[in-house]
Design a protein around this motif. Structure first.
Motif, PDB file in Angstrom:
ATOM      1  N   MET A 251      -9.683   1.641  -3.140  1.00  0.00           N
ATOM      2  CA  MET A 251     -10.406   0.774  -2.198  1.00  0.00           C
ATOM      3  C   MET A 251      -9.709  -0.588  -2.071  1.00  0.00           C
ATOM      4  N   TYR A 252      -9.260  -1.108  -3.196  1.00  0.00           N
ATOM      5  CA  TYR A 252      -8.539  -2.378  -3.172  1.00  0.00           C
ATOM      6  C   TYR A 252      -7.233  -2.240  -2.390  1.00  0.00           C
ATOM      7  N   LEU A 253      -6.470  -1.196  -2.688  1.00  0.00           N
ATOM      8  CA  LEU A 253      -5.197  -1.002  -1.994  1.00  0.00           C
ATOM      9  C   LEU A 253      -5.408  -0.811  -0.497  1.00  0.00           C
ATOM     10  N   GLN A 254      -6.473  -0.123  -0.124  1.00  0.00           N
ATOM     11  CA  GLN A 254      -6.770   0.074   1.291  1.00  0.00           C
ATOM     12  C   GLN A 254      -7.020  -1.254   1.983  1.00  0.00           C
ATOM     13  N   SER A 255      -7.655  -2.171   1.290  1.00  0.00           N
ATOM     14  CA  SER A 255      -7.973  -3.468   1.893  1.00  0.00           C
ATOM     15  C   SER A 255      -6.733  -4.305   2.177  1.00  0.00           C
ATOM     16  N   LEU A 256      -5.603  -3.940   1.562  1.00  0.00           N
ATOM     17  CA  LEU A 256      -4.370  -4.700   1.774  1.00  0.00           C
ATOM     18  C   LEU A 256      -3.678  -4.347   3.088  1.00  0.00           C
ATOM     19  N   GLY A 257      -4.104  -3.270   3.740  1.00  0.00           N
ATOM     20  CA  GLY A 257      -3.591  -2.921   5.061  1.00  0.00           C
ATOM     21  C   GLY A 257      -2.202  -2.315   5.086  1.00  0.00           C
ATOM     22  N   PHE A 258      -1.810  -1.627   4.032  1.00  0.00           N
ATOM     23  CA  PHE A 258      -0.507  -0.970   4.000  1.00  0.00           C
ATOM     24  C   PHE A 258      -0.462   0.166   5.012  1.00  0.00           C
ATOM     25  N   ASP A 259       0.758   0.492   5.504  1.00  0.00           N
ATOM     26  CA  ASP A 259       0.892   1.726   6.264  1.00  0.00           C
ATOM     27  C   ASP A 259       0.802   2.889   5.286  1.00  0.00           C
ATOM     28  N   ARG A 260       0.712   4.114   5.803  1.00  0.00           N
ATOM     29  CA  ARG A 260       0.425   5.255   4.923  1.00  0.00           C
ATOM     30  C   ARG A 260       1.471   5.458   3.836  1.00  0.00           C
ATOM     31  N   ASN A 261       2.744   5.220   4.138  1.00  0.00           N
ATOM     32  CA  ASN A 261       3.779   5.416   3.126  1.00  0.00           C
ATOM     33  C   ASN A 261       3.710   4.350   2.031  1.00  0.00           C
ATOM     34  N   GLN A 262       3.500   3.101   2.422  1.00  0.00           N
ATOM     35  CA  GLN A 262       3.340   2.034   1.436  1.00  0.00           C
ATOM     36  C   GLN A 262       2.073   2.262   0.609  1.00  0.00           C
ATOM     37  N   PHE A 263       1.028   2.720   1.285  1.00  0.00           N
ATOM     38  CA  PHE A 263      -0.254   2.973   0.639  1.00  0.00           C
ATOM     39  C   PHE A 263      -0.115   4.046  -0.439  1.00  0.00           C
TER      40      PHE A 263
ATOM     41  N   ALA B  53       1.941   2.713  -3.342  1.00  0.00           N
ATOM     42  CA  ALA B  53       1.151   1.791  -4.163  1.00  0.00           C
ATOM     43  C   ALA B  53       0.142   2.554  -5.023  1.00  0.00           C
ATOM     44  N   MET B  54      -0.454   3.614  -4.459  1.00  0.00           N
ATOM     45  CA  MET B  54      -1.383   4.421  -5.256  1.00  0.00           C
ATOM     46  C   MET B  54      -0.651   5.095  -6.411  1.00  0.00           C
ATOM     47  N   GLY B  55       0.536   5.592  -6.147  1.00  0.00           N
ATOM     48  CA  GLY B  55       1.316   6.214  -7.214  1.00  0.00           C
ATOM     49  C   GLY B  55       1.608   5.241  -8.332  1.00  0.00           C
ATOM     50  N   MET B  56       1.967   4.014  -7.968  1.00  0.00           N
ATOM     51  CA  MET B  56       2.239   2.996  -8.986  1.00  0.00           C
ATOM     52  C   MET B  56       0.967   2.643  -9.750  1.00  0.00           C
ATOM     53  N   LEU B  57      -0.156   2.539  -9.043  1.00  0.00           N
ATOM     54  CA  LEU B  57      -1.439   2.250  -9.687  1.00  0.00           C
ATOM     55  C   LEU B  57      -1.804   3.347 -10.674  1.00  0.00           C
ATOM     56  N   PHE B  58      -1.707   4.600 -10.236  1.00  0.00           N
ATOM     57  CA  PHE B  58      -2.087   5.714 -11.099  1.00  0.00           C
ATOM     58  C   PHE B  58      -1.141   5.844 -12.286  1.00  0.00           C
TER      59      PHE B  58
ATOM     60  N   ILE C 233       3.419  17.194   4.022  1.00  0.00           N
ATOM     61  CA  ILE C 233       2.290  17.199   4.956  1.00  0.00           C
ATOM     62  C   ILE C 233       2.104  15.828   5.582  1.00  0.00           C
ATOM     63  N   ARG C 234       2.203  14.777   4.771  1.00  0.00           N
ATOM     64  CA  ARG C 234       1.996  13.413   5.267  1.00  0.00           C
ATOM     65  C   ARG C 234       2.977  13.063   6.381  1.00  0.00           C
ATOM     66  N   LYS C 235       4.197  13.552   6.301  1.00  0.00           N
ATOM     67  CA  LYS C 235       5.201  13.264   7.336  1.00  0.00           C
ATOM     68  C   LYS C 235       4.824  13.873   8.677  1.00  0.00           C
ATOM     69  N   ARG C 236       4.040  14.942   8.648  1.00  0.00           N
ATOM     70  CA  ARG C 236       3.664  15.634   9.884  1.00  0.00           C
ATOM     71  C   ARG C 236       2.383  15.094  10.508  1.00  0.00           C
ATOM     72  N   LEU C 237       1.649  14.271   9.791  1.00  0.00           N
ATOM     73  CA  LEU C 237       0.370  13.763  10.281  1.00  0.00           C
ATOM     74  C   LEU C 237       0.539  12.404  10.957  1.00  0.00           C
ATOM     75  N   SER C 238      -0.279  12.170  11.949  1.00  0.00           N
ATOM     76  CA  SER C 238      -0.315  10.832  12.541  1.00  0.00           C
ATOM     77  C   SER C 238      -0.992   9.883  11.558  1.00  0.00           C
ATOM     78  N   GLU C 239      -0.794   8.611  11.767  1.00  0.00           N
ATOM     79  CA  GLU C 239      -1.403   7.596  10.892  1.00  0.00           C
ATOM     80  C   GLU C 239      -2.926   7.730  10.893  1.00  0.00           C
ATOM     81  N   SER C 240      -3.521   7.905  12.076  1.00  0.00           N
ATOM     82  CA  SER C 240      -4.986   7.974  12.150  1.00  0.00           C
ATOM     83  C   SER C 240      -5.528   9.256  11.501  1.00  0.00           C
ATOM     84  N   LEU C 241      -4.868  10.402  11.699  1.00  0.00           N
ATOM     85  CA  LEU C 241      -5.323  11.630  11.075  1.00  0.00           C
ATOM     86  C   LEU C 241      -5.165  11.557   9.553  1.00  0.00           C
ATOM     87  N   PHE C 242      -4.062  10.968   9.105  1.00  0.00           N
ATOM     88  CA  PHE C 242      -3.872  10.782   7.665  1.00  0.00           C
ATOM     89  C   PHE C 242      -5.023   9.988   7.081  1.00  0.00           C
TER      90      PHE C 242
END
Length: 109
Positions: A15-27, A30-35, A77-86
């Motif tokens: 939830m915190y990372l989402q609030s930072l407004g990253f694009d899906r790849n950065q997001f 960042a989640m990978g680094m957090l986990f 899969i992520r590469k094939r999805l649009s930003e909004s669908l992701f």
């Protein structure tokens, strides 16, 4: 503190990372680094308090193999999805995880 309250570092961290407004790849990065950081901290804490044996640690290490398979599948899969669908799929999954966290104590106890 939030992680301890919900029993999961995914929910408050994501939830915190989402609030930072990253694009899906950065997001996702960042989640990978957090986990990774959270998991290492948990392993060190458990080991330091003699709550995780070497055998348990090795078993956990072997359990990362399916996680890596999921990582590479998700990346493809992520590469094939649009930003909004992701985002829609991701937040649907997060909602399901949140409902599970809330419902688990209700139905198990």
């Amino acid at each position: 503190m939030l992680t301890g309250m919900v029993g999961s570092y995914a929910v408050p961290g994501v939830m915190y990372l989402q609030s930072l407004g990253f694009d899906r790849n950065q997001f996702v990065q960042a989640m990978g680094m957090l986990f990774l950081g959270s998991t290492i901290a948990l392993a060190l804490t458990l080991s330091g308090n003699n709550l995780m044996t070497q055998e348990m640690g090795l078993t956990s290490l072997w359990a990362t193999a399916p996680a890596f398979l999921g990582f590479f599948a998700g990346q493809a899969i992520r590469k094939r999805l649009s930003e909004s669908l992701f985002r829609k799929l991701f937040y649907t999954g997060l909602l399901i995880l949140g409902l599970f966290i809330v419902a688990r104590p209700v139905f198990s106890g």
